[in-house]
Design a protein around this motif. Structure first.
Motif, PDB file in Angstrom:
ATOM      1  N   ALA A   1       0.834  -1.210   0.000  1.00 20.75           N
ATOM      2  CA  ALA A   1       0.000   0.000   0.000  1.00 20.75           C
ATOM      3  C   ALA A   1       0.864   1.254   0.000  1.00 20.75           C
ATOM      4  O   ALA A   1       0.586   2.212  -0.730  1.00 20.75           O
ATOM      5  CB  ALA A   1      -0.937  -0.011   1.211  1.00 20.75           C
ATOM      6  N   ALA A   2       1.923   1.260   0.814  1.00 21.99           N
ATOM      7  CA  ALA A   2       2.818   2.420   0.837  1.00 21.99           C
ATOM      8  C   ALA A   2       3.509   2.607  -0.510  1.00 21.99           C
ATOM      9  O   ALA A   2       3.713   3.733  -0.965  1.00 21.99           O
ATOM     10  CB  ALA A   2       3.858   2.238   1.953  1.00 21.99           C
ATOM     11  N   PHE A   3       3.858   1.503  -1.147  1.00 21.57           N
ATOM     12  CA  PHE A   3       4.495   1.586  -2.470  1.00 21.57           C
ATOM     13  C   PHE A   3       3.542   2.221  -3.485  1.00 21.57           C
ATOM     14  O   PHE A   3       3.925   3.093  -4.265  1.00 21.57           O
ATOM     15  CB  PHE A   3       4.913   0.184  -2.918  1.00 21.57           C
ATOM     16  N   HIS A   4       2.282   1.799  -3.488  1.00 18.55           N
ATOM     17  CA  HIS A   4       1.299   2.374  -4.415  1.00 18.55           C
ATOM     18  C   HIS A   4       1.051   3.842  -4.103  1.00 18.55           C
ATOM     19  O   HIS A   4       0.841   4.651  -5.011  1.00 18.55           O
ATOM     20  CB  HIS A   4      -0.008   1.589  -4.345  1.00 18.55           C
ATOM     21  N   GLU A   5       1.065   4.208  -2.831  1.00 12.54           N
ATOM     22  CA  GLU A   5       0.859   5.614  -2.472  1.00 12.54           C
ATOM     23  C   GLU A   5       1.994   6.483  -2.989  1.00 12.54           C
ATOM     24  O   GLU A   5       1.762   7.591  -3.480  1.00 12.54           O
ATOM     25  CB  GLU A   5       0.754   5.747  -0.955  1.00 12.54           C
ATOM     26  N   GLN A   6       3.236   5.988  -2.911  1.00 12.04           N
ATOM     27  CA  GLN A   6       4.371   6.748  -3.424  1.00 12.04           C
ATOM     28  C   GLN A   6       4.283   6.940  -4.925  1.00 12.04           C
ATOM     29  O   GLN A   6       4.821   7.906  -5.460  1.00 12.04           O
ATOM     30  CB  GLN A   6       5.684   6.024  -3.073  1.00 12.04           C
ATOM     31  N   HIS A   7       3.608   6.034  -5.615  1.00  9.08           N
ATOM     32  CA  HIS A   7       3.467   6.137  -7.065  1.00  9.08           C
ATOM     33  C   HIS A   7       2.117   6.741  -7.455  1.00  9.08           C
ATOM     34  O   HIS A   7       1.668   6.581  -8.595  1.00  9.08           O
ATOM     35  CB  HIS A   7       3.631   4.760  -7.711  1.00  9.08           C
TER      36      HIS A   7
ATOM     37  N   GLU B   1      -5.726   2.132  -5.213  1.00  5.91           N
ATOM     38  CA  GLU B   1      -5.166   0.839  -4.843  1.00  5.91           C
ATOM     39  C   GLU B   1      -4.515   0.900  -3.459  1.00  5.91           C
ATOM     40  O   GLU B   1      -4.619  -0.039  -2.664  1.00  5.91           O
ATOM     41  CB  GLU B   1      -4.139   0.400  -5.884  1.00  5.91           C
ATOM     42  N   ALA B   2      -3.839   2.023  -3.157  1.00  4.86           N
ATOM     43  CA  ALA B   2      -3.213   2.174  -1.848  1.00  4.86           C
ATOM     44  C   ALA B   2      -4.252   2.164  -0.731  1.00  4.86           C
ATOM     45  O   ALA B   2      -4.066   1.510   0.302  1.00  4.86           O
ATOM     46  CB  ALA B   2      -2.397   3.472  -1.810  1.00  4.86           C
ATOM     47  N   LEU B   3      -5.359   2.879  -0.938  1.00  6.06           N
ATOM     48  CA  LEU B   3      -6.408   2.912   0.080  1.00  6.06           C
ATOM     49  C   LEU B   3      -7.004   1.524   0.300  1.00  6.06           C
ATOM     50  O   LEU B   3      -7.253   1.110   1.444  1.00  6.06           O
ATOM     51  CB  LEU B   3      -7.500   3.901  -0.333  1.00  6.06           C
TER      52      LEU B   3
END
Length: 466
Positions: free
Chosen positions: A115-121, A126-128
């Motif tokens: 989730a943190a990886f998707h938030e950075q991108h 998807e992160a939520l």
């Protein structure tokens, strides 16, 4: 029922879980008292009643076993480790550096990392979804994740300096801080580039001899493979950064070519000069703070966009008049603010009503424009804060269309915060302050900002960036 028999029912037997919890709590208190009563070391009892930590009855047997390991190691390592083990996340580390998590918590940490990886991108949906999944698995997954990341960094820092370790692919901190860097040489050529974080880890797995692959597997290799890399790099250097990143998404060969240091060095040295940076600030120091990764500098270091215009669409409600006392009339008023920045430190500011739409205003937004609400001033960037000063209104005189306007009694100044949504765009300006300055005495009077909205960047193809 006889008269001697009581009507009060006999008390029920104490639940087994409550009794076990009380014994565990007493054992832990005795153990702490023994550890603080004197310098001698008290042996840790081997029974489950004294070794196990008190956990919630809702925890599984696996979580209870993990809590046992946590409590035992905390008692043997001292106060610092004991404080860490007191976190709600069930977590401990063995002497060889490996982490011990319950299967459920380990899975939750892995989901949280994704989730943190998707938030950075900037993949926020998807992160939520993954964040919610992680917290449903374990409510303390965030603390466990950060403790795991801290332990991983400590282990990587303790590695010998003879060989560099690549940051973990799931380590989001490696992306933001860029602690370590990776230098990759393209084939047998003496061309090199520097990159860091997740991208460096991805490049590590690339094969040495990269080529452009055909779209159809049955077809032959595309003719672009016949073009030398040196010539391809010269062509890439003629593109803008957005086109370079789109080209890099084509294949692994394109990604490696797009990371050449010379490409991004040109962008950095062209963009980061006063007023983008302070007069006494050196671009060399900025680059060194990003581990000589020029691409990372261009993406993450604040810079104002000059190849377009920042537009704020503002609204407010105004009450109108009505002949009918039972009818309330409300008007929605819309107006636009425009900011265009130039490399020489000049800025154009324009305030228009809803009759002037952006597609009409943008081609007119030049220094020779003269209309009501048009101002020209100076700007400079300090960190992520934009300072606009000496905003002076430029408009035609009512008497003669070609006459110079009279001297203004007031000038204006703005303070804005520069942000990037998503990373690397630098496309948002938030109002911090807006003042009216008396030209004679320099007194600044703050203006209300309740109706003002953030500026968003809009690119104009015909405008040069730097």
């Amino acid at each position: 029922m006889s008269a001697g028999t009581s009507d009060i029912p006999a008390p029920e037997q104490e639940p087994a879980e409550l009794a076990r919890f009380r014994e565990q709590w007493k054992a832990e208190v005795r153990q702490r008292q023994a550890a603080t009563s004197g310098p001698q070391t008290q042996p840790v009892p081997s029974g489950s009643a004294t070794a196990e930590r008190a956990v919630s009855p809702a925890r599984s047997d696996t979580s209870t076993k993990t809590a046992t390991i946590t409590n035992t190691l905390s008692a043997s390592r001292g106060p610092a480790t004991h404080a860490l083990a007191g976190a709600p996340a069930v977590l401990a580390h063995a002497s060889h550096g490996q982490s011990h998590l319950s299967p459920t918590l380990a899975h939750a940490v892995e989901v949280y990392r994704k989730a943190a990886f998707h938030e950075q991108h900037s993949q926020l949906d998807e992160a939520l979804r993954l964040y919610r999944q992680a917290f449903r698995l374990d409510a303390n997954v965030d603390r466990a994740y950060f403790i795991e990341e801290q332990r991983a960094q400590e282990r990587s820092a303790a590695q010998p300096a003879t060989h560099k370790k690549i940051p973990s692919a799931g380590s989001v901190d490696a992306v933001t801080r860029g602690v370590e860097k990776l230098e990759v040489h393209q084939d047998s050529k003496d061309k090199s580039f520097v990159t860091s974080g997740v991208l460096a880890h991805v490049l590590k797995d690339f094969p040495e001899n990269l080529v452009f692959e055909p779209e159809d597997e049955k077809g032959g290799r595309p003719p672009i493979n016949l073009v030398p890399d040196e010539l391809l790099l010269q062509i890439i250097r003629t593109l803008d950064y957005a086109s370079i990143e789109r080209f890099a998404a084509v294949s692994r060969k394109a990604r490696v070519l797009s990371l050449d240091t010379a490409i991004w060095r040109d962008f950095v040295h062209l963009a980061y000069k006063p007023p983008q940076i302070a007069d006494d600030e050196s671009i060399t120091n900025i680059v060194e703070s990003y581990n000589s990764d020029y691409r990372k500098v261009y993406i993450e270091h604040p810079r104002l966009r000059l190849d377009g215009v920042y537009i704020a669409v503002c609204h407010y409600m105004r009450m109108g008049s009505s002949e009918n006392a039972w009818v309330n009339v409300t008007h929605l008023i819309t107006y636009h603010r425009y900011l265009r920045f130039f490399p020489n430190g000049q800025v154009l500011s324009l305030l228009t009503n809803e009759e002037w739409q952006p597609q009409t205003v943008i081609p007119m937004l030049k220094p020779n424009l003269r209309m009501k609400g048009f101002y020209i001033g100076d700007w400079y960037l300090s960190g992520s804060t934009v300072y606009i000063t000496n905003l002076t209104e430029k408009r035609l005189s009512s008497a003669h269309a070609t006459a110079e306007p009279q001297q203004n009694k007031y000038v204006f100044q703005m303070t804005l915060s520069l942000r990037s949504r998503p990373l690397g765009r630098w496309n948002k300006l938030d109002f911090i302050g807006y003042d009216s300055v008396n030209v004679e005495d320099g007194e600044a009077v703050p203006l209300p900002l309740k109706n003002e909205r953030s500026f968003w960047f809009s690119k104009v193809k015909s405008w040069a960036g730097y």
